[in-house]
Write a protein that holds these residues in place. Sequence first.
Motif, short mmCIF file in Angstrom:
data_model
loop_
_atom_site.label_atom_id
_atom_site.label_comp_id
_atom_site.label_asym_id
_atom_site.label_seq_id
_atom_site.Cartn_x
_atom_site.Cartn_y
_atom_site.Cartn_z
N LEU A 98 2.90 4.52 -8.36
CA LEU A 98 3.66 5.77 -8.49
C LEU A 98 5.07 5.41 -8.89
O LEU A 98 5.88 4.98 -8.08
CB LEU A 98 3.65 6.54 -7.17
CG LEU A 98 4.37 7.90 -7.15
CD1 LEU A 98 3.85 8.80 -8.24
CD2 LEU A 98 4.22 8.55 -5.80
N SER A 99 5.38 5.53 -10.18
CA SER A 99 6.72 5.24 -10.68
C SER A 99 7.41 6.56 -10.99
O SER A 99 6.92 7.35 -11.79
CB SER A 99 6.64 4.37 -11.94
OG SER A 99 7.93 4.09 -12.43
N LEU A 100 8.53 6.81 -10.34
CA LEU A 100 9.19 8.10 -10.44
C LEU A 100 10.55 7.96 -11.07
O LEU A 100 11.37 7.15 -10.65
CB LEU A 100 9.35 8.72 -9.04
CG LEU A 100 8.10 8.81 -8.19
CD1 LEU A 100 8.47 9.36 -6.82
CD2 LEU A 100 7.06 9.67 -8.86
N THR A 101 10.78 8.73 -12.13
CA THR A 101 12.10 8.84 -12.71
C THR A 101 12.51 10.30 -12.61
O THR A 101 11.95 11.15 -13.31
CB THR A 101 12.10 8.40 -14.19
OG1 THR A 101 11.64 7.04 -14.24
CG2 THR A 101 13.50 8.48 -14.77
N LEU A 102 13.43 10.59 -11.71
CA LEU A 102 13.79 11.96 -11.42
C LEU A 102 15.18 12.23 -11.97
O LEU A 102 16.19 11.83 -11.38
CB LEU A 102 13.77 12.20 -9.90
CG LEU A 102 12.45 11.85 -9.21
CD1 LEU A 102 12.56 12.11 -7.72
CD2 LEU A 102 11.30 12.62 -9.80
N CYS A 156 3.08 18.53 -2.42
CA CYS A 156 3.42 17.13 -2.66
C CYS A 156 2.78 16.23 -1.61
O CYS A 156 2.25 15.16 -1.93
CB CYS A 156 4.94 16.95 -2.67
SG CYS A 156 5.47 15.30 -3.11
N ALA A 160 -1.08 10.43 -8.21
CA ALA A 160 0.27 10.05 -8.62
C ALA A 160 0.85 11.02 -9.63
O ALA A 160 2.05 11.33 -9.59
CB ALA A 160 0.25 8.64 -9.20
N THR A 161 0.03 11.54 -10.53
CA THR A 161 0.54 12.45 -11.56
C THR A 161 1.08 13.74 -10.95
O THR A 161 2.20 14.17 -11.25
CB THR A 161 -0.57 12.77 -12.56
OG1 THR A 161 -1.02 11.56 -13.17
CG2 THR A 161 -0.05 13.71 -13.65
N HIS A 199 4.21 13.12 -8.88
CA HIS A 199 5.38 12.93 -9.74
C HIS A 199 5.91 14.27 -10.22
O HIS A 199 7.13 14.52 -10.21
CB HIS A 199 4.98 12.05 -10.95
CG HIS A 199 6.10 11.83 -11.91
ND1 HIS A 199 6.46 12.78 -12.86
CD2 HIS A 199 6.94 10.78 -12.07
CE1 HIS A 199 7.47 12.31 -13.57
NE2 HIS A 199 7.78 11.11 -13.11
N GLN A 200 5.04 15.16 -10.63
CA GLN A 200 5.48 16.47 -11.13
C GLN A 200 6.19 17.27 -10.04
O GLN A 200 7.24 17.87 -10.28
CB GLN A 200 4.27 17.25 -11.65
CG GLN A 200 3.65 16.68 -12.91
CD GLN A 200 2.37 17.41 -13.30
OE1 GLN A 200 1.76 18.07 -12.47
NE2 GLN A 200 1.98 17.29 -14.56
N TRP A 228 9.57 15.84 -9.11
CA TRP A 228 10.56 16.14 -10.16
C TRP A 228 11.12 17.54 -9.97
O TRP A 228 12.33 17.77 -10.07
CB TRP A 228 9.89 16.00 -11.54
CG TRP A 228 10.85 16.21 -12.67
CD1 TRP A 228 11.64 15.27 -13.25
CD2 TRP A 228 11.11 17.44 -13.35
NE1 TRP A 228 12.39 15.83 -14.25
CE2 TRP A 228 12.09 17.16 -14.34
CE3 TRP A 228 10.63 18.74 -13.23
CZ2 TRP A 228 12.58 18.15 -15.19
CZ3 TRP A 228 11.12 19.72 -14.08
CH2 TRP A 228 12.09 19.42 -15.05
N ASN A 278 8.54 4.30 -2.35
CA ASN A 278 9.69 4.04 -3.20
C ASN A 278 10.94 3.85 -2.38
O ASN A 278 11.10 4.45 -1.31
CB ASN A 278 9.90 5.22 -4.16
CG ASN A 278 8.76 5.35 -5.15
OD1 ASN A 278 8.75 4.69 -6.15
ND2 ASN A 278 7.80 6.21 -4.82
#
Length: 491
Positions: free
Chosen positions: A14-18, A53, A62-63, A66-67, A70, A100
């Motif tokens: 799970l890679s998150l870029t927020l 969540c 994970a998808t 992530h959404q 965000w 994370n």
Amino acid sequence: MMHHYAAAGGGAALSLTLAPKPPTPGCPLLSAPVSKGPGGADAHCMEQLLAHCAAALQANDATLAHQILWVLNNIASPDGDSNQRLTAAFLRALVMRAGNPAPALESLRPLSPVQLATFIDLTPWHRFGFAAANATILDVMARLSAPALHVLDIGVAHCMQYPTLIDAISCIRPSPPSLRLTVIEPDPTWLACPPLNTTYEELGQKLMAFALVRGVKLEFGVLKPGNMGLVDRVSTVGRNQGEMLVVNSQHSLRYVPEETAGSTIRNDLLSKIREMEPDLFVVVDEDVDFVSEQLGSRIRSAFNYWWMWFDAGEAAMGRRSEERGGLERLVGGRIENLVVGEGRGRVERGERKGRWGGRLRRAGFEGVGLGEGAEAEVRGVLEEHAAGWGVKREDGDLVLTWKGHNAVFAMAWVPREAPSLITLSLLFSLFFFFLFFSFNASLFPPSRRGGFPSFSTTTLTRIVLESPNVLVVIVSWSCVTAMVKAHGVVL
């Protein structure tokens, strides 16, 4: 500012870029429209997002996680309104749950006793329980005319309750009773109050000096966590001749492990307290359910409960207040443990008032309610705080409320007396007679009036001698009698 999180959530990467962007109206991941929750506009929306969540994280989706994260990142803000700040605290915990890194919470600095008293005075969260317990203790003391009082304190507020109690005891005439205070030092994982910057021995010295000035003889003892568990520490507490014993539990029982953590300590503790036969057992705790194994359910309960901390803090101290920030950092640590911790690692497992009542009754206690004096004391305390606070009665207990929502309850219990041997004999005689009669109804001649069967002494003797169930009745009654004589019975 861009937040980047990269690690594994459960079994899925799970890679998150927020990246923060202007908030969009509504909740795009929910089909339900935005509505007003207990904390104001968008509260229901934020609660739903957090619960979705949590479900995605538990399902290793994970998808979807992530959404939702965000979206939460765009609507939550540590500097926003009370709902946004609360959501930001949950967002941080969910990011940690996903595996994370997250910015560390600013640690709560240890406070001096005077600073801690000032902190506690900010809201009635603890003061409610202090006032209710002290008034009830004084009522029972007056009724029993006790020359000595022994209080076993199982609390989290580092004895902040007792200066007021000592002061009240000093006013008892013709001479104040002596006070023995035995304190269970709280475990560091009990997160309901900031830490203290002094030892309990030093705290005891300050209390004894204050009691001396007020003319009250005070004996102070402390039982430290060490290698002994809570039940074992309680087991070491003795009772002197003539003492009135009070067990005072303030916001601590929710930290005792319960069944879902693979433990029976919660019931063991209540049973051990029952064995002590206290004259009064005061239970004060938060009226919330945090025992679910489902993360989404815990988050829903927590969001709909802790909004009161954020809302009440802002109402009393303002959004930019440093004191309000300290209160919310305290809640932030509790949210982190509730979301990230599992098994024995999740230390907070609150239960609703009704469920605690059931546990106490099964342990051999009966509720005695809190008197009008306790309610008057609580109302006096609430007059010093924001208008949203209130108090109500439920089954004789007192409940602190914020804008009509239950926050903290206070209950008073005493050991239920075991029935006498004569009472038990009558009860069991009636039981076995009707059991015996149901097995042998055909042997009884019917009454000519159509009522209860009539029989002569000869008929009854024949039934007793010929019935195949007589042996069962005799053996059962012998076992019951032996049990009552040997151990006593609490129904």
